[in-house]
Design an enzyme around this catalytic site. Structure first.
Site, PDB file in Angstrom:
ATOM      1  N   ASN A  69      -6.680   1.465   2.731  1.00  0.00           N
ATOM      2  CA  ASN A  69      -7.404   2.718   2.918  1.00  0.00           C
ATOM      3  C   ASN A  69      -6.983   3.769   1.891  1.00  0.00           C
ATOM      4  O   ASN A  69      -7.783   4.620   1.497  1.00  0.00           O
ATOM      5  CB  ASN A  69      -7.155   3.256   4.336  1.00  0.00           C
ATOM      6  CG  ASN A  69      -7.718   2.329   5.406  1.00  0.00           C
ATOM      7  OD1 ASN A  69      -8.600   1.529   5.142  1.00  0.00           O
ATOM      8  ND2 ASN A  69      -7.196   2.431   6.628  1.00  0.00           N
ATOM      9  N   ASN A  86     -12.093  -0.852  -0.918  1.00  0.00           N
ATOM     10  CA  ASN A  86     -11.450  -1.389   0.279  1.00  0.00           C
ATOM     11  C   ASN A  86     -12.226  -1.015   1.535  1.00  0.00           C
ATOM     12  O   ASN A  86     -12.567   0.166   1.714  1.00  0.00           O
ATOM     13  CB  ASN A  86     -10.029  -0.815   0.408  1.00  0.00           C
ATOM     14  CG  ASN A  86      -9.346  -1.260   1.685  1.00  0.00           C
ATOM     15  OD1 ASN A  86      -8.973  -2.425   1.827  1.00  0.00           O
ATOM     16  ND2 ASN A  86      -9.187  -0.341   2.635  1.00  0.00           N
ATOM     17  N   GLU A  87     -12.528  -1.983   2.364  1.00  0.00           N
ATOM     18  CA  GLU A  87     -13.126  -1.769   3.698  1.00  0.00           C
ATOM     19  C   GLU A  87     -14.189  -0.667   3.684  1.00  0.00           C
ATOM     20  O   GLU A  87     -14.161   0.250   4.513  1.00  0.00           O
ATOM     21  CB  GLU A  87     -12.037  -1.466   4.737  1.00  0.00           C
ATOM     22  CG  GLU A  87     -11.132  -2.644   4.980  1.00  0.00           C
ATOM     23  CD  GLU A  87     -10.187  -2.500   6.185  1.00  0.00           C
ATOM     24  OE1 GLU A  87     -10.100  -1.411   6.770  1.00  0.00           O
ATOM     25  OE2 GLU A  87      -9.543  -3.512   6.521  1.00  0.00           O
ATOM     26  N   GLU A 140       0.855  -1.187   0.000  1.00  0.00           N
ATOM     27  CA  GLU A 140       0.000   0.000   0.000  1.00  0.00           C
ATOM     28  C   GLU A 140       0.895   1.243   0.000  1.00  0.00           C
ATOM     29  O   GLU A 140       2.019   1.217   0.535  1.00  0.00           O
ATOM     30  CB  GLU A 140      -0.882  -0.017   1.269  1.00  0.00           C
ATOM     31  CG  GLU A 140      -1.746   1.226   1.423  1.00  0.00           C
ATOM     32  CD  GLU A 140      -2.839   1.070   2.485  1.00  0.00           C
ATOM     33  OE1 GLU A 140      -2.892   0.017   3.153  1.00  0.00           O
ATOM     34  OE2 GLU A 140      -3.642   2.007   2.615  1.00  0.00           O
ATOM     35  N   GLN A 190       1.471  -6.494   5.569  1.00  0.00           N
ATOM     36  CA  GLN A 190       1.784  -6.228   4.179  1.00  0.00           C
ATOM     37  C   GLN A 190       3.123  -6.886   3.853  1.00  0.00           C
ATOM     38  O   GLN A 190       3.501  -7.805   4.571  1.00  0.00           O
ATOM     39  CB  GLN A 190       1.785  -4.726   3.947  1.00  0.00           C
ATOM     40  CG  GLN A 190       0.385  -4.115   4.245  1.00  0.00           C
ATOM     41  CD  GLN A 190       0.200  -2.677   3.783  1.00  0.00           C
ATOM     42  OE1 GLN A 190       1.022  -2.115   3.077  1.00  0.00           O
ATOM     43  NE2 GLN A 190      -0.899  -2.040   4.202  1.00  0.00           N
ATOM     44  N   GLU A 244      -6.431  -9.244   3.617  1.00  0.00           N
ATOM     45  CA  GLU A 244      -5.566  -8.619   4.641  1.00  0.00           C
ATOM     46  C   GLU A 244      -5.603  -9.509   5.870  1.00  0.00           C
ATOM     47  O   GLU A 244      -6.675  -9.685   6.475  1.00  0.00           O
ATOM     48  CB  GLU A 244      -6.040  -7.207   5.004  1.00  0.00           C
ATOM     49  CG  GLU A 244      -5.786  -6.195   3.910  1.00  0.00           C
ATOM     50  CD  GLU A 244      -6.090  -4.759   4.350  1.00  0.00           C
ATOM     51  OE1 GLU A 244      -5.887  -4.442   5.540  1.00  0.00           O
ATOM     52  OE2 GLU A 244      -6.532  -3.982   3.482  1.00  0.00           O
ATOM     53  N   TYR A 292      -6.827  -8.603  11.696  1.00  0.00           N
ATOM     54  CA  TYR A 292      -5.502  -8.485  12.313  1.00  0.00           C
ATOM     55  C   TYR A 292      -5.614  -8.954  13.759  1.00  0.00           C
ATOM     56  O   TYR A 292      -6.634  -8.734  14.408  1.00  0.00           O
ATOM     57  CB  TYR A 292      -5.013  -7.033  12.273  1.00  0.00           C
ATOM     58  CG  TYR A 292      -4.767  -6.537  10.865  1.00  0.00           C
ATOM     59  CD1 TYR A 292      -3.579  -6.842  10.209  1.00  0.00           C
ATOM     60  CD2 TYR A 292      -5.719  -5.785  10.185  1.00  0.00           C
ATOM     61  CE1 TYR A 292      -3.334  -6.394   8.910  1.00  0.00           C
ATOM     62  CE2 TYR A 292      -5.487  -5.339   8.880  1.00  0.00           C
ATOM     63  CZ  TYR A 292      -4.299  -5.654   8.257  1.00  0.00           C
ATOM     64  OH  TYR A 292      -4.061  -5.212   6.976  1.00  0.00           O
TER      65      TYR A 292
HETATM   66  O1  AHR Z   1      -3.022  -2.776   6.168  1.00  0.00           O
HETATM   67  C1  AHR Z   1      -3.221  -1.588   6.855  1.00  0.00           C
HETATM   68  C2  AHR Z   1      -4.661  -1.076   6.759  1.00  0.00           C
HETATM   69  O2  AHR Z   1      -5.497  -1.953   7.461  1.00  0.00           O
HETATM   70  C3  AHR Z   1      -5.260  -1.027   5.380  1.00  0.00           C
HETATM   71  O3  AHR Z   1      -4.987   0.156   4.711  1.00  0.00           O
HETATM   72  C4  AHR Z   1      -6.723  -1.133   5.651  1.00  0.00           C
HETATM   73  O4  AHR Z   1      -7.424  -1.742   4.607  1.00  0.00           O
HETATM   74  C5  AHR Z   1      -6.804  -1.896   6.954  1.00  0.00           C
HETATM   75  O5  AHR Z   1      -7.635  -1.275   7.862  1.00  0.00           O
END
Ligand code: AHR
Length: 491
Positions: A72, A172-173, A27, A349, A292, A244
């Site tokens: 994001n 995205n999201e 990103e 990432q 992700e 995450y």
């Molecule tokens: O990977 C970091 C961020 O985590 C990304 O930009 C977003 O999609 C997620 O919230």
């Protein structure tokens, strides 16, 4: 010493594994691009400004697909800013991460970088500040051969052949209130459907990923997936998942069981997909892009105080511990166990930003989590095999009856290899593991990560946390406490 048993039947196939399950993510965030993969003038960089030391480590990981340019970031991005002559590219404010984006690097450079790294682009379109019109322009620019405004613009930028990008993310999201131009489920579902329709009209060969929930705890989880799938089902191929994991409470028994949470999340999304499939009486099966996933928490406090509008600041630079590597191994086991429905997954990432690879101006190095990913990507290609595990269990804060041993196998018929991935979650006991197979096998090696302190890390100065190769016994294997193991056999 505790005892446990694993039995492996060659025919217990979960699925052929889609290699894109070993994907990753770059990103425009922090030092992922600038100072990560791209650093003109650095002695380690080539004539394109690409860090050669990073490319070598990425090649080791053999990442088949890399999601780009966000995250994001994509929800405020104008893709046109990153193509064409560099001196004409605008400098802009990035409202996703409150930084300044120079646009020196864009899809043109990323495509070159991917060629050097042996990977492919997974491109995201901006469904935040933009919508179907820009998405169709970008696809025409990227994949249409020529003779139209956007494809000829690409050709005028020196790229005669189309990029041929196969896998595309529809934003995205978009369920997240933090997202630039966040949408309700229905608003997103309509935009994504109409965008998907136009994109498939231009290039029916592409595959599309619609946004699912940003994590399992989102208040809108479930209703979001149902709404998006109900509108977009016929046009999309995958729905995304993101999650995450963290160990903020320093509760390692719970932390090491978090891949059970990942498994529940996947099963819940599969159930919703199949419900919509049933409601529509559809022949088609939508699958999952877990685009992700990782551990992310070490850097959060540091990042709260970052000043706005910096260029490529140190952000999301988690320094990963040995216990993080153990959980990443567990998460990979779970992805493989669900490989019948999870066809794409992106470790988020790849470089510097919550990443297996770190850089400074002098060198690049492998974080602890680099190794389980390396092992799965190297030995986890072929067919995933469900194994039966007989072992003791434990209870922790979030989960009950957690097996100390977690395992999955991968059979590679071309190489005639079968590999068992084994996580031992016990913090106190080595386990004598008896391993039996339905077919005759010959042991090759036992790769082990064990014996480190749970909080041990690798840094630019020293990298103590790494795997060792040991000889592998025919029937019983000693699995050290708190360990990640790769048991390799031929047949
Ligand atoms: O990977 C970091 C961020 O985590 C990304 O930009 C977003 O999609 C997620 O919230």
């Amino acid at each position: 010493m505790k005892k446990a048993a694993v039995s492996v039947s060659f025919s217990n196939v979960i699925s052929k594994i889609d290699n894109r399950i070993y994907g990753s993510f770059i990103e425009h965030l922090g030092r992922a691009v600038y100072g990560g993969i791209y650093q003109p003038g650095n002695p380690n960089s080539d004539e394109n400004g690409f860090r050669k030391d990073v490319i070598e480590l990425v090649k080791d990981l053999n990442v088949p697909i890399v999601r780009y340019p966000g995250g994001n970031f994509v929800s405020g991005y104008n893709w046109e800013d990153g193509v064409g002559p560099k001196d004409k590219r605008p400098v802009r404010l990035d409202l996703a991460w409150f930084t300044t984006e120079t646009n020196e690097f864009g899809m043109q450079e990323f495509d070159e970088w991917l060629k050097a790294s042996g990977s492919e682009m997974m491109m995201a379109v901006n469904l935040g500040t933009r919508g179907p019109d820009e998405a169709r322009a970008l696809l025409e620019y990227a994949n249409f051969p020529g003779g139209t405004y956007w494809s000829d613009l690409r050709r005028s930028h020196g790229k005669a052949e189309p990029y041929g990008i196969h896998t595309w993310c529809l934003g995205n999201e978009m369920d997240g209130p933090w997202q630039i131009c966040h949408k309700t489920a229905y608003e997103y579902a309509r935009t994504a459907t109409e965008t998907a329709k136009l994109m498939k009209w231009i290039d029916p060969s592409i595959e599309l990923v619609a946004c699912g929930s940003s994590n399992f705890n989102m208040k809108t989880f479930g209703e979001w997936e149902h709404t998006v799938l109900s509108e977009a089902y016929d046009y999309i191929d995958y729905i995304s998942m993101h999650e995450y994991y963290e160990n903020n409470n320093d509760d390692t028994p719970t932390f090491l069981a978090e891949n059970i949470g990942m498994d529940r999340f996947i099963k819940a999304v599969v159930a919703i997909i199949d419900m919509v499939k049933a409601e529509k009486k559809s022949e088609k099966t939508v699958n999952i892009s877990f685009d992700e996933w990782n551990v992310w928490y070490h850097s959060k406090k540091h990042d709260e105080d970052l000043e706005h509008w910096g260029r490529a600041p140190h952000r999301l630079e988690d320094v990963y511990t040995f216990e993080d590597a153990l959980l990443v191994g567990g998460l990979l086991i779970t992805l493989l166990k669900n490989s019948d429905r999870v066809k794409i997954a992106c470790l988020a990432q790849l470089v510097n930003v919550i990443a297996p690879i770190m850089t400074n101006d002098d060198r690049a190095w492998a974080q602890t989590i680099f190794y389980p990913f390396l092992h799965a990507s190297s030995f986890g290609r072929g067919s995933a095999i469900s194994v039966s595990v007989d072992c003791e269990t434990y209870d922790c804060r979030k989960y009950k009856n957690v097996p100390f041993i977690d395992s999955v196998a991968v059979r590679n018929d071309e190489k005639r290899e079968i590999t068992l991935f084994v996580l031992n979650r016990s913090l106190s006991d080595d386990i004598s593991l008896s391993v039996s197979f339905s077919d005759a096998v010959k042991p090759v090696e036992h790769i082990e990560m064990a014996g480190y302190g749970l909080k041990d890390v690798n840094t630019c100065e020293s990298s103590p946390v790494k795997p060792v190769s040991k000889s592998l016994g025919a029937e019983t294997v000693e699995i050290s406490k708190a360990s990640w193991n790769v048991l390799r056999y031929t047949y």
